[in-house]
Scaffold this active site. Sequence first.
Site, PDB file in Angstrom:
ATOM      1  N   GLY A 359       0.802  -1.228   0.000  1.00  0.00           N
ATOM      2  CA  GLY A 359       0.000   0.000   0.000  1.00  0.00           C
ATOM      3  C   GLY A 359       0.825   1.265   0.000  1.00  0.00           C
ATOM      4  O   GLY A 359       0.422   2.283   0.549  1.00  0.00           O
ATOM      5  N   HIS A 812      -4.837 -11.138   3.492  1.00  0.00           N
ATOM      6  CA  HIS A 812      -6.192 -10.698   3.169  1.00  0.00           C
ATOM      7  C   HIS A 812      -7.143 -11.034   4.308  1.00  0.00           C
ATOM      8  O   HIS A 812      -6.928 -11.981   5.069  1.00  0.00           O
ATOM      9  CB  HIS A 812      -6.677 -11.390   1.890  1.00  0.00           C
ATOM     10  CG  HIS A 812      -5.870 -11.020   0.683  1.00  0.00           C
ATOM     11  ND1 HIS A 812      -5.591 -11.904  -0.328  1.00  0.00           N
ATOM     12  CD2 HIS A 812      -5.259  -9.865   0.341  1.00  0.00           C
ATOM     13  CE1 HIS A 812      -4.862 -11.311  -1.253  1.00  0.00           C
ATOM     14  NE2 HIS A 812      -4.657 -10.069  -0.865  1.00  0.00           N
TER      15      HIS A 812
END
Length: 1173
Positions: A359, A812
């Site tokens: 990210g 995830h």
Amino acid sequence: MSAKAIREYDGKLLLAHYLLQSPTQAAEKPASGFAPAQTRLAQVNLSHVSTTDAADKISEAVEAALDRAERQNPWLLTTKLVAKPDQLIKRRGKSGLLLLNADWESCKQWIRERAVKEVSVGTITGVLKTFLVEPFVPHPQDVEYYVCIQSHRDGDEILFTHEGGIDIGDVDAKALRLAIPIDQPLGDSKAIEEALLKDIKSDTQKLALASFIERLYAVYVDLNFTYLEINPLVVLETEGQQQPQVIFLDLAAKLDQTAEFESGDKWALARRDALATSEGSAGPAMEFPAPFGRELSKEEQYIQELDAKTGASLKLTILNKDGRVWTMVAGGGASVVYSDAIAALGFAHELANYGEYSGAPSETQTYEYAKTILDLMTRTPHPDGKVLIIGGGIANFTNVATTFKGIIRALQEYKQALIANKVRVFVRRAGPNWQEGLRAMRELGETLGVEIRVYGPETHVTAIVPLALGKAPATGASASAPAGAAMPTKLVAESTVPSTPGTPGGAMDVDPLRSGGSAGVPQPAPAPTAAAIAEGKSAPWYSPFTANTRAIVYGMQPRAVQGMLDFDFICKRAVPSVACMVYPFSGNHVQKFYWGTKETLLPVFTSLKEAADRFPDADVVVNFASCRSVFESTKEMLQVPQIRTIAIIAEGVPERHTRKLISMSQKASVTLIGPATVGGIKPGCFKIGNTGGMMDNIASSKLYRPGSVAYVSKSGGMSNELNNIVARTTDGVYEGVAIGGDRYPGTTFLDHIMRYEADPGCKMILLLGEVGGIEEYKVAEAVRAGRITKPVVAWAIGTCAGMFETEVQFGHAGALANSDSETAEAKNAAMRAAGIHVPETFEALPALLNQVYSDLVQTGVIVPKPEPEAPKIPIDYAWAQELGLVRKPASFVSTICDDRGEELLYAGMRITDVFHEDIGIGGVLSLLWFKRRLPDYACKFIEMVLMLTADHGPAVSGAHNTIVTARAGKDLISSLCSGLLTIGDRFGGALDGAADLFSNAYDKGLTPREFVDSMRKKNKLILGIGHKIKSRTNPDLRVTLITDYAKKHFPATPILDYARSVESITTAKKDNLILNVDGAIGVLFVDLLRHSGAFSREEADEYARIGTLNGLFVLARSIGFIGHYLDQKRLKQGLYRHPWDDISYLNPAALQGGMSATKGDRVQVGASKIISK
């Protein structure tokens, strides 16, 4: 991770507080048929105590916690009790961790014997630190029930059995169930009784249970639970009570952590009174403890805190602190495949950590992350040395060079520790600016003294793992093309014969994406006419993206929009895919972008309705709204009839929001991709947002033209790896979608694979699944049933999960197996058994993909097309400059400060280091003025000069001017400048002059007497000599302070000694001709420059010549001038007018006639004596 377990203590507090408050979820709220039991919960929390603490300290902490529990809960002294650890331990009773029907003294002794001690539960060993004590409730066994609420993709489900307790047995087999669709209310009491309570004989019990279940479900929805189990649930009918009492004895619960922004205050409020804290107005935030046996280390807690403070993702789990193999992997999906590869080679027991950074973390964040891992890694040596794997997939938007700067800083800082631990480093990375990042890492390897092997996207993502672990020959050491590490090339040569796509049989004529979900019955979708498709006005259901697709981008995301436009350009689209943008927080305007190398303008609207009305051909929305607002914005999009596809990019969307959006999208026949996705791509046609990464990666993966392989994946980062793998082993990607890493993606693997099955352009299918969930089984069943006839190659990542003793949450939110069937091994086996092509390992995937592709070429299903000319890729000037591809003459040159990176640099020194090393203002001045660190004594001398010369009263000319200007109403800057403009040879500017005079005389070899005589002959004053007030008998203490300091700390002071000799000559003539503060500072600075060892003689002379010394006076006196300005403003002094009696007014006539002091001709003095004509 979204669904996180909470302590039983907190779960019961939530139920107790909200059981009667939460709004009903039933169509009609039933009458209450039960009375909740009084909540009595005592917590003994020792989470702050470590097993490494001294025994007496642990004992003191235990006693203090027990005393605190007793003070806060006096009922402990009068009630029979139950005591148990509260650390997410299953089957506590069967593990001997449950004390029943005991008094408080017995409970305390039981807790003392177990507190802060290790205990084994099955194969897991952990330390007991948190205990729950509550009243013991005698009851008959026939009033013990079991109730559980759990969430699924399509709604919630309530499970109930009339036989609860420790010996409940197989709940799945015996429980009655009531499904509540996500878009429908809970049924009334009768519906609950018919579905769940048919085995309850007592009407009173049945009524109590029905109303309790209604209340329980209300709390479940209101507080964003994802799982809630009570066993046993006891319903007691007591004589004299109007309603039965409901008591939840044991409870297990999970909350949706992503919903904290929505329910966090409610969670905290329920804990506030119980924990007797003043933390925040609502109460203390909910705690999510680690699984039993996985106590968070301080390093893991530190990374958690870093992660909470950034929009990036930083994760760290310590698996084996003494392990040999450490990883530092970028990307949630990539972190799993690296762990899989290590475990597959038999090194699971040596794998020290699991984690990931992704990210686009900053250089500083990456540095802190890397430093933490290196610190842990180098604490305990291993006789065989250690391995550090710095891996990652092909990033979409993370600047590899920037993150590598942080890693390189950490590696340099731990150089000696790495050498001592015999660490070998293996690097594989790709993505934006990967060439610069790998170059920097390779150069580090040449100087660090540690072996560093560097590889790029030409290698398979995990190819460095066998190299690092000695399981593959390390041939081809070149970082550009390591032998044995590259992926297989196509086995069938590309043909130059043009072809038309084949049309495999079994094409579907229904749309599972718009049929109400996989659980429902598919409904036929209206087929568009051939003319409509040819004109680009419509497209078949299986093709949401075409060369004519146009999108609305929701949110101000210029980088993503430019990436989409660049993709359009190299695909030779006729019109841009982005029709407009929507940004509710500004007025309608236009935004500048590039179409190729030419500038173009895109409209930005404040409302989606206006955007849709202006662009009726836009049928895709790329929604970049935040996790907090994406639910409402997506609901609005689903009401726009022209929208066919919505991609939700945001991570951290509450699961209940997502499930509601899934239901609404199915009713609206809209394809929903995400949340937590990078999007998807249709080569040669359309791409969503940042999918595919930078243009160089898109070009190298040949995404500018269609291939034959369609893939679906959860991971966005691994999607880029799939693009790379497919491009190197087949004729390329036909379409690719990353459905997102959450537990409930908007569309599933099967949804997209059924599209690919129906699409004649797709010849083979690739599925990359992962541990957690059951969607892969649905694909396997569809293959087995013949609904999917095209070849499918598949792999589920996360095969390492079963090798870890404790539960590990992978990158995830959905990557966690809740049962054996959700493990990656079970999924791979099931898919293989169904006839899907499944490799033995992820590393074998490229070869298998190549084999299946080659078979299709051999049979004529795929006819390779001629490779078109690679397009020219437009590149922004700023990015080209970042990559080092262009150069341009600079308008300015600066060598003292650099503000371009993550951190401000002062002469190469990071601003954080300036404070960490506490170099002070003298150190900062040395960096910015002299571009080097001066010795501490020199920095201190600079600070002394600034303090000594900061001010000399309001009467001096500079201060006077500043005061007058301030009183004239001028601002700070103007007032300061008026004072500074007075500085020169006569005021304050003698530092440079004094330094020049004395040092030149000394350098010429003039004796002090010769120097004084020469200045007298020239009729010049000696700058730095003389004072109006101070004298030899009344010395200037400022001069004394700095000369004494210099004599004590400077290596040599020859110029000062020379000036003192001159002073002895001048004071012999007049007592006040002393070395003044200007002269002392000037000569001492020359001594400092020449003899500190920091400057060459040429540099010392240059700094003295260019005004450095006067700069010290300007800097210091600015402090005083600002003080005078503020003083006048505080005193609210008015406009200054100089008094007449302090001005000599000379009459011109009197001057002509002559004046005589004896006659009193000075009549002009004083305004009262001026005679007017």
